[in-house]
Design an enzyme around this catalytic site. Sequence first.
Site, PDB file in Angstrom:
ATOM      1  N   ASN A 142       0.869  -1.131   0.047  1.00 56.35           N
ATOM      2  CA  ASN A 142       0.074   0.070   0.096  1.00 56.35           C
ATOM      3  C   ASN A 142       0.673   1.238   0.170  1.00 56.35           C
ATOM      4  O   ASN A 142       1.806   1.191  -0.825  1.00 56.35           O
ATOM      5  CB  ASN A 142      -0.875   0.032   1.130  1.00 56.35           C
ATOM      6  CG  ASN A 142      -2.403  -0.169   0.687  1.00 56.35           C
ATOM      7  OD1 ASN A 142      -2.850   0.356  -0.308  1.00 56.35           O
ATOM      8  ND2 ASN A 142      -3.208  -1.046   1.315  1.00 56.35           N
ATOM      9  N   ASP A 191      -3.303   2.557   5.260  1.00 57.21           N
ATOM     10  CA  ASP A 191      -3.628   2.290   3.780  1.00 57.21           C
ATOM     11  C   ASP A 191      -2.678   3.156   2.961  1.00 57.21           C
ATOM     12  O   ASP A 191      -1.617   2.844   2.802  1.00 57.21           O
ATOM     13  CB  ASP A 191      -5.037   2.724   3.438  1.00 57.21           C
ATOM     14  CG  ASP A 191      -5.456   1.723   1.845  1.00 57.21           C
ATOM     15  OD1 ASP A 191      -4.978   1.657   1.079  1.00 57.21           O
ATOM     16  OD2 ASP A 191      -6.656   1.205   2.061  1.00 57.21           O
TER      17      ASP A 191
END
Length: 282
Positions: free
Chosen positions: A145, A193
């Site tokens: 990510n 994230d």
Amino acid sequence: MTRHTTYDVAVRAEATLGEGPTWDGQRLLWIDILGARLHTYDPVSGHRTVRVLDQHIGAVKPRAGGGLVLNLRDGVALLDPDDSFRWLHHEPVPGRRANDAAVAPDGSLWAGTMRYDEAPGGGTLSRITGDGTHRTVLDDVAVSNGTGWSPDGRLMYYIDSPTRRVDVFDHESGRLSDRRPFVGIEDGAGFPDGLTVDADGCVWVALWDGGAVRRYTPDGSLDHVITLPTPRVTACAFGGPDLTDLYITTARVGLDAPHPVAGSLLVVPGAGKGVAQQPFAG
């Protein structure tokens, strides 16, 4: 620590998995990974475009010579200014797709992958140069990510989401060393994230299932939280003419009763000061 709860809806949408906001100098690029859509948004004119792709897309970045570089399910591809498509690095792997990507200070693309089932070790982080040279940098990743560099380029921040950490490496000439934890995300606060690094070297982290974006100072201290009404916050990036507006992508996937803004592109005006992003040197 300060908290912020005010935001605007820049683009009301119902993206399944909105991701990857990137300011190209004049407009914002963002994607819907599972919807296979590439979005553009000009905040001055309000003009928007949507392009439907043939396969899932993990990231889009501008190129130095014009056009775009795409991190796609089956590899890294180029869209030329005349809208023609060509593969730069074609490497389809059954059960695997592209995920987040970032452009390093030297113009190389650092492209992440993951398995659809998120199996540990099924993903990678690779470095691709403008001539298509490909090198796998990390090969034991679950969900590759957020990736970003300090303003001086000497540090690289990186997220493998299931670890619940943001790690930091020393970075020099496309090589990494001394991986170490930068910050950990506590239980109940979601999973890290996407990320972006601002002009002060602070790291902004979007929290999947955390409904927030956090800013950490260069020493790892949490000093600012933006709280949002939808849980699946995926990524953030500074944009606008002065790079002071923080754009935030969100997702609807997996939510039984999505909030009305889930899947929309959100913006927090005047949130901080970003750094102009290096285009891909290809």
